[in-house]
Motif scaffolding. Structure first.
Motif, short mmCIF file in Angstrom:
data_model
loop_
_atom_site.label_atom_id
_atom_site.label_comp_id
_atom_site.label_asym_id
_atom_site.label_seq_id
_atom_site.Cartn_x
_atom_site.Cartn_y
_atom_site.Cartn_z
N VAL A 1 0.86 -1.19 0.00
CA VAL A 1 0.00 0.00 0.00
C VAL A 1 0.90 1.23 0.00
O VAL A 1 1.96 1.24 0.63
CB VAL A 1 -0.91 0.01 1.24
N THR A 2 0.47 2.28 -0.70
CA THR A 2 1.17 3.56 -0.66
C THR A 2 0.23 4.62 -0.11
O THR A 2 -0.89 4.78 -0.62
CB THR A 2 1.63 3.99 -2.07
N GLY B 1 -3.48 -11.37 2.41
CA GLY B 1 -4.51 -11.70 3.37
C GLY B 1 -4.34 -11.10 4.74
O GLY B 1 -5.20 -11.29 5.61
N VAL B 2 -3.26 -10.35 4.96
CA VAL B 2 -3.00 -9.79 6.29
C VAL B 2 -3.89 -8.58 6.57
O VAL B 2 -4.04 -8.18 7.73
CB VAL B 2 -1.51 -9.44 6.46
N GLY B 3 -4.46 -7.96 5.53
CA GLY B 3 -5.37 -6.84 5.75
C GLY B 3 -4.92 -5.52 5.17
O GLY B 3 -5.37 -4.46 5.61
N LYS B 4 -4.07 -5.54 4.15
CA LYS B 4 -3.56 -4.30 3.57
C LYS B 4 -4.68 -3.47 2.93
O LYS B 4 -4.76 -2.26 3.14
CB LYS B 4 -2.47 -4.59 2.53
N THR B 5 -5.55 -4.13 2.17
CA THR B 5 -6.62 -3.39 1.50
C THR B 5 -7.64 -2.86 2.49
O THR B 5 -8.12 -1.73 2.35
CB THR B 5 -7.31 -4.27 0.44
N THR B 6 -7.95 -3.62 3.53
CA THR B 6 -8.87 -3.13 4.56
C THR B 6 -8.31 -1.89 5.23
O THR B 6 -9.03 -0.90 5.45
CB THR B 6 -9.14 -4.22 5.61
N LEU B 7 -7.02 -1.91 5.56
CA LEU B 7 -6.38 -0.74 6.15
C LEU B 7 -6.39 0.43 5.17
O LEU B 7 -6.65 1.58 5.55
CB LEU B 7 -4.94 -1.07 6.55
N ALA B 8 -6.13 0.15 3.89
CA ALA B 8 -6.16 1.22 2.88
C ALA B 8 -7.54 1.85 2.79
O ALA B 8 -7.67 3.08 2.66
CB ALA B 8 -5.72 0.66 1.53
N LEU C 1 5.17 3.19 2.71
CA LEU C 1 4.87 1.95 2.02
C LEU C 1 4.50 0.93 3.09
O LEU C 1 5.24 0.73 4.05
CB LEU C 1 6.06 1.44 1.22
N ILE C 2 3.34 0.27 2.92
CA ILE C 2 2.85 -0.68 3.90
C ILE C 2 2.83 -2.05 3.25
O ILE C 2 2.03 -2.31 2.33
CB ILE C 2 1.46 -0.29 4.42
N ASP D 1 -3.35 0.55 -3.36
CA ASP D 1 -3.45 -0.51 -2.34
C ASP D 1 -2.79 -1.81 -2.76
O ASP D 1 -2.73 -2.75 -1.97
CB ASP D 1 -4.92 -0.78 -2.01
N GLU D 2 -2.28 -1.88 -4.02
CA GLU D 2 -1.82 -3.19 -4.50
C GLU D 2 -0.31 -3.26 -4.71
O GLU D 2 0.33 -4.20 -4.28
CB GLU D 2 -2.56 -3.55 -5.79
N SER D 3 0.25 -2.29 -5.39
CA SER D 3 1.69 -2.34 -5.64
C SER D 3 2.24 -0.95 -5.93
O SER D 3 1.48 -0.03 -6.26
CB SER D 3 2.04 -3.29 -6.79
#
Length: 267
Positions: A96-97, A112-119, A106-107, A132-134
């Motif tokens: 994620v940026t 599956g750890v939850g990057k998009t949910t956090l974004a 950069l996250i 949110d992807e790369s």
């Protein structure tokens, strides 16, 4: 017909309306900071046995369905864009940026750890989520790759502010697709120096953010990178420069609490 930007390329797609419309849902209209230097043209035509997909006039694929034709073009145009970026010295990393004030974060973290949910939580809170992807990384700076957020089932309960919007999103395969511009417009990509690299780690729900060793951060970046044309030495060199930014470990839990920790981090 649709026309979009994808990194250093302009892309035009014409032909069968069902395929073009389906593809448009996966191609957000982000504003780019650099001028285009290349062009790609695609055409898709319905035939009795499916769809003929052409790139620059050459037959690319004979697809059996709307979804297959869409996916053929989507994969091809991104592959070409990433090859061009790689040849110019960029390394693509799964992350994620987000910009918080003047800080570029950069996250990273395993799938599956939850990057998009956090974004999504950060987007709902008004933060400048670039992607949110790369992201592409080079010389200690980064540029997010424009892609709609792919929202999995169950996310609406974790980000209730966006629940009504998420329910109305188009569905592709098993996810819903969200163009960030529908929440925060316009969506402007920015190339900026990386100031923090945050690695997400799943825990029992207690959220905390602590310093991480540069070598551990580098290991995660290497693991989550996409090798295109880079040699191993070039890959390590580019990611080492990025890892010199401050490294942190953020344990997962309530998304709102995670955002609070990130805000505190950059103060």
């Amino acid at each position: 017909m649709i026309g979009i930007r994808l990194l250093w390329h302009t892309i035009s797609v014409e032909g069968d309306g069902d395929v073009v419309t389906s593809l448009a849902e996966l191609l957000p209209q982000a504003e780019h900071p650099m001028p285009p230097v290349r062009a790609m043209a695609y055409r898709v035509d319905a035939v009795e046995s499916g769809y003929l997909v052409r790139e620059e006039g050459d037959l690319l694929a004979h697809a059996p369905s709307v979804e297959a034709a869409r996916d053929e073009m989507y994969v091809r145009m991104h592959r070409r864009a990433f090859e061009f970026a790689s040849l110019a010295g960029w390394v693509r990393v799964h992350c994620v940026t987000v910009d918080i004030g003047r800080a570029r974060l950069l996250i990273a973290g395993s799938s599956g750890v939850g990057k998009t949910t956090l974004a999504l939580r950060m987007l709902a809170d008004g933060l400048d989520v670039q992607g949110d992807e790369s992201a592409l990384v080079r010389a200690g700076a980064s540029l997010a790759v424009p892609r709609p957020f792919q929202v999995k089932e169950g996310t609406r309960d974790l980000v209730p502010d966006l629940a009504d919007l998420l329910d109305r999103l188009p569905q592709v395969h098993d996810v819903r697709v969200l163009d960030p511009a529908t929440v925060r417009s316009p969506w402007r990509l920015v190339e900026a120096p990386i100031t923090h690299i945050v690695v997400l780690e799943r825990t029992n729900g207690t959220v905390s953010c602590e310093r991480a060793a540069a070598v551990d951060v580098l290991e995660v970046l290497v693991r989550d990178s996409f090798v295109v044309t880079e040699s191993k030495s070039a890959l390590i060199g580019t990611l080492s420069a990025a890892a010199r930014a401050g490294g942190y470990r953020l344990t997962t839990g309530d998304p709102g609490r995670m955002v609070e920790e990130l805000r505190r981090l950059v103060q």
